[in-house]
Design a protein around this motif. Structure first.
Motif, mmCIF file in Angstrom:
data_model
loop_
_atom_site.group_PDB
_atom_site.id
_atom_site.type_symbol
_atom_site.label_atom_id
_atom_site.label_comp_id
_atom_site.label_asym_id
_atom_site.label_seq_id
_atom_site.Cartn_x
_atom_site.Cartn_y
_atom_site.Cartn_z
ATOM 1 N N PHE B 33 0.663 -0.965 0.075
ATOM 2 C CA PHE B 33 -0.189 -0.135 0.081
ATOM 3 C C PHE B 33 0.767 1.112 0.069
ATOM 4 O O PHE B 33 2.021 1.291 0.522
ATOM 5 C CB PHE B 33 -0.799 0.211 1.334
ATOM 6 C CG PHE B 33 -1.560 -1.174 1.661
ATOM 7 C CD1 PHE B 33 -1.062 -2.405 2.113
ATOM 8 C CD2 PHE B 33 -3.175 -1.260 1.656
ATOM 9 C CE1 PHE B 33 -1.768 -3.456 2.297
ATOM 10 C CE2 PHE B 33 -3.809 -2.388 1.711
ATOM 11 C CZ PHE B 33 -3.145 -3.473 2.023
ATOM 12 N N ALA B 56 -4.482 9.428 1.833
ATOM 13 C CA ALA B 56 -4.793 8.349 1.208
ATOM 14 C C ALA B 56 -3.953 7.242 1.724
ATOM 15 O O ALA B 56 -2.778 7.118 1.911
ATOM 16 C CB ALA B 56 -4.555 8.634 -0.448
ATOM 17 N N ARG B 57 -4.681 5.931 1.379
ATOM 18 C CA ARG B 57 -3.869 4.906 1.550
ATOM 19 C C ARG B 57 -4.594 3.951 0.269
ATOM 20 O O ARG B 57 -5.583 3.531 0.434
ATOM 21 C CB ARG B 57 -4.293 4.144 2.981
ATOM 22 C CG ARG B 57 -3.497 2.849 3.141
ATOM 23 C CD ARG B 57 -3.986 1.946 4.415
ATOM 24 N NE ARG B 57 -3.699 0.826 4.443
ATOM 25 C CZ ARG B 57 -3.046 0.045 5.221
ATOM 26 N NH1 ARG B 57 -2.510 0.489 6.209
ATOM 27 N NH2 ARG B 57 -3.066 -1.158 5.099
ATOM 28 N N ILE B 58 -3.541 3.667 -0.465
ATOM 29 C CA ILE B 58 -3.918 3.123 -1.813
ATOM 30 C C ILE B 58 -3.480 1.429 -1.643
ATOM 31 O O ILE B 58 -2.364 1.300 -1.712
ATOM 32 C CB ILE B 58 -3.407 3.784 -3.121
ATOM 33 C CG1 ILE B 58 -3.892 5.201 -2.936
ATOM 34 C CG2 ILE B 58 -4.143 3.113 -4.281
ATOM 35 C CD1 ILE B 58 -5.140 5.685 -2.988
ATOM 36 N N PRO B 59 -4.435 0.527 -1.706
ATOM 37 C CA PRO B 59 -3.851 -0.872 -1.933
ATOM 38 C C PRO B 59 -3.475 -0.863 -3.374
ATOM 39 O O PRO B 59 -4.181 -0.496 -4.244
ATOM 40 C CB PRO B 59 -5.109 -1.881 -1.632
ATOM 41 C CG PRO B 59 -6.226 -0.654 -1.093
ATOM 42 C CD PRO B 59 -5.820 0.701 -1.328
#
Lengths: 672, 672
Positions: B33, B56-59
């Motif tokens: 992530f 934001a935390r984007i997989p």
């Protein structure tokens, strides 16, 4: 009225709430985020530690707006070319949200913040009326004992029972705030939510589901916004007149309570009710004497109780009891509810979920089962309480619904937990309605959530410590009244004398007297013996304290005609009886930050003494009126802070010159 | 050796670290992530509260793998069709990462967890050697006083100075762990990071930048992994022999210190060094007597100090002092550094950044300026200390670099903060090298970070409370040695007697004696008078304590030939002198969880008494050997827990039957 306006702008949009810019959504600074996470819940006797194992937080940078016959629809996606994750239908009064991926269970909204903005509400907040600069998780729970990590009381409670709490812990949270920018925002969700007002440039609102709606309210006058909220969430049922025409004595010494009441009446107290929470009998634990949670009259502790109640009624004195939504597993109602299948179940077995309440265990009546709710309303409250002769009760608890419970209607415990206080209030209201006693029988609750006031006629500020401490003492009940009032709740009161006595912290005569003074100027003046009656001074335990209390009950009773007009106003406008000063005096911005005083209606300012060892006190008097100090009758111009003598027996109270109630106030001023 | 293997699989990939499945990356359960956030840093005298305003935390669900001549390259994106956000080049020893969007400043990695897995390291951890089940923020700071929210000490320190700390606070964090699954992982970053080992199915590693590399190590034997880490991070410079051939007495009473030393020698103590941290003079604050932070001999407090040092040298006794990287603004070196432009600056002005150290202020020497680092190494440590005659010093602090400082080389304070202890160590080592004293002069540090051991010959466990408390007392120094040893550091020791005495908590004779016993079996046995010498019992303040200490110094000195072999081994293999039992006895899994004992090399097991009021003690003896209790000489089979007599003066120590050092151990056993 149109509150909401959507303005497409650049690579995003603006959204107005009335005249306030609420959202400024751009690719580089999105206002909306969705995500996924898994909650971790650590619960212990009504105290909760919630943490989030966050998987994803997706800024919804890409937006497209469709015009439809029903209004604008915004489609939001992580980026151009990816499927939209959120649909927002904009209407006049808010935003209807739909998550387009069923896995999404986290939502964040960043609203525009402005320097100097004040933020009020969040349900019933005990520590801070203005929430600006702080973070407020919104989850119904025990409020904590001490509620201040710098105090020995909080430390000891944290250490021994994880129960010290913090400034934001409350029995009654609500995901609603009013901004000084003249709008209000409500998240329509029962999920855990959190209002974070720490950032100078935005407010971040978090919810552990995508809310069904973001509701917006706006008006030029704060009073009008509060009126809108009261209309939206439900006016509180009108207080019965008897409840403010004298004091309600809280005594729990079995039939000895009757003799003690007589002695207090003989000492000059005006009494309209006798509240014996021990009407169900007692059990003794290390916390103190607890009640036996099997909701029926205990005629061992109260022989001939029916006859006692009838005799009181002949004298115009009501009898009140106690109930909560749990059933002790060693009681007869538990057996009855269990046999009927009315109890909430465990996830892992077809067995009732049993909750530890501190040295005894209880089942949880499953109110999502209509038959169970009916049973509790009719069989328990109806038959055992109203039919027995009770005119009121403390409807305690509502905060303890386990999040891992299995409910009849399939609702996830994480979503049911916050909803429970309002459901519990509705069961009580239904019971009263079933006996046609609405507006006559009274119940009061500490737990709450959105809509609780539509059912519950009277809030109570919960279990203060028996002291003057900043975050858990007498002063917190003022903030509780102010904040819950901003949500459109009209009626609030507190345990006279406080409740929690632990680690040798006991009531002083001064505390009892200052609390009597405060309660005289709240709609219901109800005393409480506390969790450890035998260790603490009681109102009738000291002649000076008793005489002072009796005098204050007379003041309270004398105010009844005025309070009746405030109840009329509440019914009409939704304005609270105890009122933040700026609701009536909005044009004086020096009022906006005041959280230790309240308007008792528009014509009275109450500034209770909430610190020990004080014989003088300062109060701010709003501009736009001349104010008359109740006791000496001296006049003060508004728009300034005054310092006045505040001996025991003469709490700082001021009335508005020119009030139609001037004659009454003048007469009361001669009573002390 | 190839440690890393990438295995494309389904809609993602697996990654092996040796024989352990490390990553299992799939669309539905991504392991990687990235995101963006803004740090909020609340700092107060070396105590930090860091919180993240996460955007934001984007997989990175979508992965594609390219084969290149240099190896596999993985491209990771939020979803198919969107630009990749992370590039990972896989090589034999790890992963080289590159963020493809410069805005990305958050990184999370989820590694596979297994039931029963143990996790060791994290730098120098004081509370828990096995980190499984807990979360460990990795940020160099004060370790806290009390470090246990259930204790009165912690509460008082939190209340009065925000300094109570918690289990994970440490002077020396390091983003490296060793798994019982026979691999180690290191994040190559100096950013704030956090190892979260709470989830049963994955470890989540967080960093506030995308690390340059994820380095992996694997071997069948834990000792080999530790050896790899020692090679990677740098072998500690070899301890000078004099440092383990007798005790180093910590005295700070000006020239009175010399007379006190003579009395201790007369009482039978073997002394190899005299450490007078007050060689720079004193200032008095509410915390206790503090040193005057202007790093030169104070010939008012120590008249004729050069001559004293020379006279000691003639007798083979070294003189040690004290230094830290700050300069008191009322000292002469501050003025010199300021004039030369060697001080770190404020963001908002071309003025030195001044740090509050508790009733006095200091400037921070900017070691990112090579001229400033040279000046400190040559002008301060070189000229004022080494040239003056010092053979060693406490190189204190290193944890306080403000995150909002302006540095010469432009490094962000958030990235420089953790790097600082290692930079500080390097300045000290450079000073010693400049005088050709490497391997002879000694300095010891509590602060650390990745690579500190490459420069600093001796770690010290920081400032324990003067008590037996679980999280801040004598026992924590064992865990500190074990965990820092797992990172490949060979030499560790502690303040004999503890340091912090607050709120009336003072040393008991028993504590001093138990700590003497412990230090006798660590490579350097150094006493400390603590922060409040006058309030506390000192080694020479009680004849029984002094006599016991003297006996323990003789044991310590007698062990020198054995310790010399351990130093040889450390230089060769990187294995620590004080050693987790499983490094030598891996095939006995009952050893793996032991955190209150250590192997003193392979031939000795030390199980110090770290609780009060004990005259017996239990110890676990590893399977695969027969163990001889040092004092009575009784034999015990390994693979079991034994209970032995442990009177004051006979700490529980066992040696391996068949050891080549048997004669020495037998002789020492007759000394008590």
């Amino acid at each position: 009225m149109t509150v909401v306006r959507l303005i497409p702008a650049g690579d995003g949009f603006d959204l107005m709430a009335g005249d306030a810019l609420l959202l400024r959504h751009r690719v580089a600074s999105p206002a909306l985020f969705v995500g996924t996470g898994t909650a971790d819940v650590d619960a212990y006797r009504g105290n909760y530690v919630l943490s989030d194992r966050l998987d994803a937080r997706i800024p919804l940078t890409h937006s497209t707006i469709d015009s439809t016959p029903a209004g604008a629809v915004i489609w939001l996606a992580a980026s151009a070319g990816t499927p939209p994750l959120l649909r927002i239908a904009v209407d006049d009064a808010g935003l209807a949200l739909a998550a387009l991926d069923p896995a999404l269970n986290r939502f964040w909204l960043r609203c525009v913040a402005e320097p100097g903005e004040r933020l009020w509400g969040g349900g019933e907040q005990l520590s801070y009326f203005d929430m600006a600069g702080r973070r407020f998780p919104l989850w119904t729970s025990e409020p904590g004992v001490g509620r201040d990590k710098s105090t020995q009381m909080t430390f000891q409670c944290d250490r021994d029972g994880r129960s010290g709490g913090d400034y934001w812990n409350t029995n009654y949270p609500q995901p609603t705030y009013v901004s000084s920018r003249r709008y209000a925002l409500h998240l329509d969700t029962t999920a855990y939510s959190c209002f974070d007002f720490r950032d100078p440039t935005f407010h971040e609102l978090e919810a552990w589901e995508v809310p069904a709606r973001i509701e917006l309210f706006a008006a030029d006058r704060f009073a009008a916004i509060v009126g809108q909220l009261s209309t939206r969430f439900g006016r509180q049922p009108r207080l019965p007149a008897w409840s403010y025409e004298g004091a309600i004595l809280g005594l729990k010494q079995g039939v000895e309570s009757f003799a003690r009441m007589e002695a207090m009446i003989a000492a000059g107290a005006v009494v309209s009710g006798l509240w014996c929470e021990d009407w169900v009998g007692l059990r003794v634990t290390s916390f103190g004497k607890r009640l036996f949670w099997d909701w029926k009259a205990n005629e061992t502790r109260y022989p001939h109780l029916r006859e006692w109640i009838a005799a009181l009624a002949d004298r115009g004195i009501r009898f009140l009891g106690y109930v909560n939504p749990y059933l002790a597993i060693d009681g007869s109602l538990y057996a009855e509810a269990r046999a009927a299948g009315y109890l909430a179940l465990r996830q892992d077995a077809d067995e009732p979920y049993v909750v530890d309440f501190g040295e005894f265990d209880c089942g949880v009546v499953d109110f999502t089962n209509p038959a169970a709710a009916d049973w509790f309303a009719d069989r328990v409250i109806g038959r055992e309480m109203l039919d027995y002769g009770l005119s009121g009760w403390m409807a305690d608890f509502g905060e303890y619904l386990p999040t891992d419970v299995r409910l009849h209607d399939g609702t996830d415990g994480m979503l049911a937990h916050n909803a429970w206080p309002t459901i519990w209030a509705e069961v009580n209201a239904r019971a009263i309605a079933s006996r046609d006693r609405t507006g006559d029988a009274l119940f009061f609750m500490r737990a709450g959530f959105t809509g609780v006031g539509a059912h519950c006629p009277l809030l109570w500020a919960g279990d203060q410590c028996v002291d003057f401490s900043r975050h858990d003492g007498i002063g917190t009940v003022i903030r509780a009244a102010l904040s819950s009032g901003m949500m459109g709740n009209a009626y609030h009161h507190s345990d006279l004398g406080g409740y929690t006595s632990l680690y040798g912290n006991v009531r002083t005569p001064e505390l009892l007297m200052r609390w009597s003074e405060l309660c005289a100027f709240t709609p219901v003046m109800r005393s409480h013996e506390g969790n450890r009656p035998d260790d603490n001074l009681q109102l009738d335990g000291d002649p000076t304290v008793l005489s002072h209390f009796a005098a204050m009950t007379r003041v309270h009773a004398a105010l009844a005609p005025y309070v009746a007009t405030l109840c009329d106003e509440a019914a009409k406008t939704g304005l609270p009886v105890q009122r933040p000063l700026m609701l009536d005096w909005q044009d004086d911005p020096d009022c906006w930050g005041i959280e230790t005083q309240y308007g008792y209606g528009r014509d009275m300012i109450v500034a209770p003494v909430i610190e020990p060892d004080r014989d003088r006190w300062t109060a701010y008097l709003p501009a736009g009126a001349t104010w008359i100090h109740l006791w000496p009758g001296t006049q003060h111009d508004g728009g300034r802070t005054v310092e006045v003598a505040a001996p025991i027996g003469q709490p700082p109270v001021f009335w508005r010159a020119g009030s139609p109630h001037a004659a009454l106030f003048t007469a009361i001023g001669h009573m002390a």
